[in-house]
Motif scaffolding. Sequence first.
Motif, PDB file in Angstrom:
ATOM      1  N   LYS A 489       0.856  -1.190   0.000  1.00 45.27           N
ATOM      2  CA  LYS A 489       0.000   0.000   0.000  1.00 45.27           C
ATOM      3  C   LYS A 489       0.889   1.235   0.000  1.00 45.27           C
ATOM      4  N   LEU A 490       0.639   2.139  -0.920  1.00 39.69           N
ATOM      5  CA  LEU A 490       1.332   3.423  -0.939  1.00 39.69           C
ATOM      6  C   LEU A 490       0.734   4.298   0.150  1.00 39.69           C
ATOM      7  N   THR A 491       1.585   4.940   0.947  1.00 37.45           N
ATOM      8  CA  THR A 491       1.092   5.666   2.116  1.00 37.45           C
ATOM      9  C   THR A 491       0.633   7.078   1.807  1.00 37.45           C
ATOM     10  N   GLY A 492       1.011   7.608   0.634  1.00 35.16           N
ATOM     11  CA  GLY A 492       0.756   9.015   0.371  1.00 35.16           C
ATOM     12  C   GLY A 492       1.788   9.909   1.026  1.00 35.16           C
ATOM     13  N   TYR A 560      -7.340   4.538   0.389  1.00 34.45           N
ATOM     14  CA  TYR A 560      -8.141   5.560  -0.281  1.00 34.45           C
ATOM     15  C   TYR A 560      -8.363   6.799   0.582  1.00 34.45           C
ATOM     16  N   SER A 561      -7.702   6.864   1.748  1.00 37.56           N
ATOM     17  CA  SER A 561      -7.834   8.065   2.567  1.00 37.56           C
ATOM     18  C   SER A 561      -6.957   9.178   2.019  1.00 37.56           C
ATOM     19  N   PRO A 562      -7.506  10.381   1.859  1.00 33.73           N
ATOM     20  CA  PRO A 562      -6.656  11.528   1.532  1.00 33.73           C
ATOM     21  C   PRO A 562      -5.675  11.793   2.671  1.00 33.73           C
ATOM     22  N   MET A 572      -3.007   4.456  -1.103  1.00 28.15           N
ATOM     23  CA  MET A 572      -3.640   3.586  -2.100  1.00 28.15           C
ATOM     24  C   MET A 572      -3.055   2.181  -2.076  1.00 28.15           C
ATOM     25  N   PRO A 573      -3.904   1.157  -2.134  1.00 28.48           N
ATOM     26  CA  PRO A 573      -3.375  -0.192  -2.375  1.00 28.48           C
ATOM     27  C   PRO A 573      -2.784  -0.242  -3.778  1.00 28.48           C
ATOM     28  N   THR A 574      -1.704  -0.991  -3.923  1.00 29.04           N
ATOM     29  CA  THR A 574      -1.073  -1.082  -5.235  1.00 29.04           C
ATOM     30  C   THR A 574      -0.659  -2.526  -5.490  1.00 29.04           C
ATOM     31  N   ASN A 586       3.507   8.808  -3.323  1.00 27.22           N
ATOM     32  CA  ASN A 586       2.475   9.837  -3.465  1.00 27.22           C
ATOM     33  C   ASN A 586       1.966   9.915  -4.899  1.00 27.22           C
ATOM     34  N   ALA A 587       1.937   8.747  -5.564  1.00 23.35           N
ATOM     35  CA  ALA A 587       1.591   8.710  -6.985  1.00 23.35           C
ATOM     36  C   ALA A 587       0.147   9.101  -7.250  1.00 23.35           C
ATOM     37  N   PHE A 588      -0.736   8.908  -6.265  1.00 18.34           N
ATOM     38  CA  PHE A 588      -2.154   9.187  -6.462  1.00 18.34           C
ATOM     39  C   PHE A 588      -2.570  10.369  -5.586  1.00 18.34           C
ATOM     40  N   THR A 589      -3.356  11.255  -6.163  1.00 21.83           N
ATOM     41  CA  THR A 589      -3.812  12.445  -5.456  1.00 21.83           C
ATOM     42  C   THR A 589      -5.315  12.610  -5.666  1.00 21.83           C
ATOM     43  N   LEU A 590      -5.887  13.576  -4.954  1.00 24.28           N
ATOM     44  CA  LEU A 590      -7.314  13.856  -5.156  1.00 24.28           C
ATOM     45  C   LEU A 590      -7.602  14.296  -6.583  1.00 24.28           C
TER      46      LEU A 590
END
Length: 599
Positions: A489-492, A560-562, A572-574, A586-590
Amino acid sequence: MPLRPAAPAASRRALTALTYVEPCLAAEIGAPPKSGRWLIEFKEDGYRTQLHRHGDQVRVFSRGGHDWTGRYATVAQEALKLRDQHFIIDGEMVVPRPDGTCDFTALQIAVANKDSEPIVFRVFDILMREGADVRSLPLIERKEKLRALLAQRPSDRLSFCEHETEIDGHTFLEHAHRLNVEGLMFKLLGSRYRSQRTNDWIKVPCQYREVFFVVGYALDKGKFDGLYLAREQKRELVYSGKVEKFGVPRALVKPILAELDALVDGGRQLTSEVRKEKARWVKPVLRAHIVHRAGLGTTRVRHAKFECWAEPPTIAAPAFAKLIKPAKAHAPAAARLTLADNIMTELVEAVVPTGAQLRAHWRKVAKVALPYLARRPLTLVRHVDGVTFYHKGPLPPLPPAVHPLEIRKADGTRGIRLWIDSVAGLLGLVDIGVVEVHPWAATIDDIERPDMMIFDLDPGEGVEWPFVLETAFRLRALLAAEGFDCWPKLTGGSGVHLVTPIKRSLTHEDLHRCTKALAERLARNHPGRYTTTPGARHRVGKLFIDFFRNRRGQTAAGCYSPRARPGLPIAMPTTWRALEDGIRPNAFTLGGRRSDSPK
């Protein structure tokens, strides 16, 4: 290294005539269980009691094992009228009201005065019948034996606790709320009677929220000992019970006393005489949101907890009209109390999305996010009045789809965690200012036994992202050798979590010990490159293998938490393939996937 639960408890003791047996105790969960074959009973608002008969002798024991036969004389006499002469039964002593609910205050008075005339024994289980130990029988069979025993001489004094097996738990809980009862008991149909706290029995309390006037506080040897409450009824103040000291968060005690000390008034203005030797009575100016279990509008609160101050009072009675103006003067301090004492850790450099952005996000991802977030106690990051912080302490009024769960905290006190199970719940969290959600590794169905194992790979200063990815694959191989299949899981933030589903056979401490051993093994194999000690100074130039997420009450950023960070990233799970391709944490953002992130 296989994961093993703690050693089993000592074997069950044999029953001995007229000797107290440790009772079977229920786990407390804030919602009906999701699955399983359950028997449902009303939770009686009384004193847990065990009654033994051996020939012509009867003993009645309190919850703590004290002989209270003299206090329950009429019940003991009724037990002697049954044909069976050797039995042990378990239930609650209550004083019923005409509407069928229980009056706990009346019970306390009756017991204190040794007046058992109004008392009824509501019996829900049997441990011995005709001299035979029946604890190993399935619950549903024990209930039938109990029903047959009490049917030998039907009596209102010895009352069989009826149950339901076919009704939906949520529907029954709504019914319980309408009846103003204390709550429900869910018991597995096939469960044995075990002298310990067990998840085979689950207590789901009915939580009631009311606004009360705080009319005084208690001091015991100079120390705070609780708050006295009153309701406004027909333009009068009626004493409504006490919030014990454990029902007031420690961080709020000093600010509350500062407010109340300015209002101390020896002449209390209640409709009836209330003798409280520890009391310091105050002018009835401040009102508080109180959560309790006694039902709405009943005489005295039960298991009460202070949440926060309410708005200034508006008592209509002329005798109190002069107090309205001082109440307004106290409102700003009360408002500061609610926010300042909610801040566990302030996130000074936080960047937060708007409420509209959060609502749009949760509506979009709810279907895939809820399997990771639903029915788990949550740690919250909130943004209120321009301040972003990890939340602690009293909660604001909750939307209907956001549910409270009472838990035992590490210091032995009780606390509240929230949980959700729907898109409405996710949106309700936004309504109370929640930006990030961090779920437990256990569900509300059994908060003491985790169903996932988590490692957080957190790079210190000077550690490059490729080494984090390399470590993730090393740890994956180590876990695979132990029979575990983990996913990333990517932590953001700056790291990655490795998450492994596990069977719910371990306690949190069992799991913590096992994950500690695994983390230390990986660190030993690569000396100088890893640390398993928390703290920024220990991880300079090293990667911190954080296994502490597996302790009770610890959490990790939810899927999926911001995150309240620059760029508004999302945890995000990856996939392992994505990690091989070098995807960033931090590949995924709002706003979607970052354009500079590897595909």
